[in-house]
Design a protein around this motif. Structure first.
Motif, PDB file in Angstrom:
ATOM      1  N   ARG A  55      33.331  33.712  29.501  1.00  0.00           N
ATOM      2  CA  ARG A  55      33.889  32.989  30.630  1.00  0.00           C
ATOM      3  C   ARG A  55      34.362  34.007  31.661  1.00  0.00           C
ATOM      4  O   ARG A  55      34.834  35.098  31.323  1.00  0.00           O
ATOM      5  N   CYS A  56      34.207  33.648  32.939  1.00  0.00           N
ATOM      6  CA  CYS A  56      34.520  34.604  34.008  1.00  0.00           C
ATOM      7  C   CYS A  56      35.956  35.109  33.947  1.00  0.00           C
ATOM      8  O   CYS A  56      36.230  36.267  34.286  1.00  0.00           O
ATOM      9  N   ARG A 116      33.772  42.848  38.342  1.00  0.00           N
ATOM     10  CA  ARG A 116      33.375  41.791  39.275  1.00  0.00           C
ATOM     11  C   ARG A 116      31.875  41.740  39.512  1.00  0.00           C
ATOM     12  O   ARG A 116      31.379  40.807  40.119  1.00  0.00           O
ATOM     13  N   CYS A 161      28.653  35.869  34.354  1.00  0.00           N
ATOM     14  CA  CYS A 161      29.569  35.165  33.465  1.00  0.00           C
ATOM     15  C   CYS A 161      29.440  33.658  33.694  1.00  0.00           C
ATOM     16  O   CYS A 161      28.732  33.212  34.593  1.00  0.00           O
ATOM     17  N   CYS A 215      31.209  30.313  34.817  1.00  0.00           N
ATOM     18  CA  CYS A 215      32.322  29.920  35.686  1.00  0.00           C
ATOM     19  C   CYS A 215      32.716  28.468  35.424  1.00  0.00           C
ATOM     20  O   CYS A 215      31.874  27.633  35.078  1.00  0.00           O
ATOM     21  N   ARG A 266      30.892  38.151  38.652  1.00  0.00           N
ATOM     22  CA  ARG A 266      32.269  37.653  38.517  1.00  0.00           C
ATOM     23  C   ARG A 266      32.904  37.427  39.885  1.00  0.00           C
ATOM     24  O   ARG A 266      33.753  36.556  40.054  1.00  0.00           O
ATOM     25  N   CYS A 307      33.427  33.919  41.251  1.00  0.00           N
ATOM     26  CA  CYS A 307      34.248  32.966  40.498  1.00  0.00           C
ATOM     27  C   CYS A 307      35.648  33.528  40.295  1.00  0.00           C
ATOM     28  O   CYS A 307      36.180  33.521  39.187  1.00  0.00           O
TER      29      CYS A 307
END
Length: 281
Positions: free
Chosen positions: A214-215, A221, A225, A227, A272, A275
């Motif tokens: 999960r982000c 960054r 991932c 979101c 990343r 999100c």
């Protein structure tokens, strides 16, 4: 010599005075969502959000084109909109999320989620167009809280051809060209309705996505991932009410039932950075 007129009032001024009662009457006329034929009028309603805060919500209905729209601004400044296209069996959720400039984020980020519109999810556009605001200062609270719906968005929508899916997508999702998501099960339905498959782009397979964190758990960054984003429709007319009367042999429409519903979207992002609101709880 004075121009002819009653009591010395010029003719043009007399004509304006005669029109004033009509203008006042028009200004006082109640406005509905679809007041007047042609372009839909806007109905503004004060609603209570799930966290207890109050915001203003606008609703529009276009019975000629058979669609409705809803828009509200959350306390954090996020603008949420919902569009239901009854002709194409499409509903569009859009969120314009304000960025935190001090954290290096852009001014805002747009997301669009497109899913199938089912029967009886919301009242018809014709019924919505007849709504009237009796007490503009009242704060509306939904009569029914519908269950949270989790949606795994595993397909991207090609914006350049989005108008073929729904003519509203081009305007609603203009700021979210690279962030328009839908689901395989909805795509299957639309393909059966004649929509061309070139409109959709496959994201990484579910098996690949399952391996992604999960982000909120990713610090880099630039890493891909999964979101999460949730949004709520705080108040919307979800059902028609029917009444019975001794004078009428069949039930008749006599009002609406209002609902509140929250949606939780789960989708893949290649970085990343796209999100940043999704923090690890």
């Amino acid at each position: 010599m004075r121009p002819s007129g009653c009591g010395g009032v010029p003719t043009a001024s007399r004509a304006l005075l005669l029109l004033l009662p009509l203008l006042v009457q028009l200004l006082r006329a109640p406005r509905g969502v679809g007041a007047g034929s042609g372009a839909p009028a806007e109905l503004r309603v004060r609603v209570r959000l799930p966290d207890g805060q109050v915001t203003e919500e606008s609703l529009q209905a276009d019975s000629d084109n058979d669609n409705i729209s809803l828009e509200l601004r959350k306390p954090d400044g996020t603008l949420v909109s919902f569009t239901a296209d009854f002709k194409k069996y499409v509903k569009i959720f859009r969120a314009l999320i304000l960025g935190e400039l001090e954290k290096g984020q852009s001014q805002f980020q747009a997301l669009c989620f497109v899913t199938r519109l089912h029967h009886n999810e919301i009242i018809p556009s014709e019924a919505m167009a007849k709504l009237r605001q009796k007490n503009p200062r009242a704060v509306r609270q939904a009569e029914e809280v519908r269950g949270l719906e989790h949606l795994h968005m595993d397909i991207a929508v090609n914006f350049s051809q989005g108008a073929l899916l729904s003519p509203h997508l081009r305007n609603v999702c203009a700021e979210a060209v690279d962030a328009i998501y839908t689901r395989q099960e909805d795509v299957k339905f639309w393909l059966e309705q004649g929509v061309h498959s070139s409109m959709f782009k496959t994201l990484p397979k579910d098996t690949e996505q399952a391996l992604l964190p999960r982000c909120g758990q990713v610090r880099d960054r630039g890493m891909p991932c999964m979101c999460h984003y949730s949004l709520s429709l705080a108040w919307y007319p979800c059902m028609l009410k029917y009444c019975h009367s001794r004078d009428r042999p069949v039930p008749y429409k006599c009002g609406i039932r209002s609902c509140q519903k929250t949606y939780s979207f789960n989708f893949y992002v290649p970085q990343r950075q796209l999100c940043l609101w999704d923090e690890d709880p």
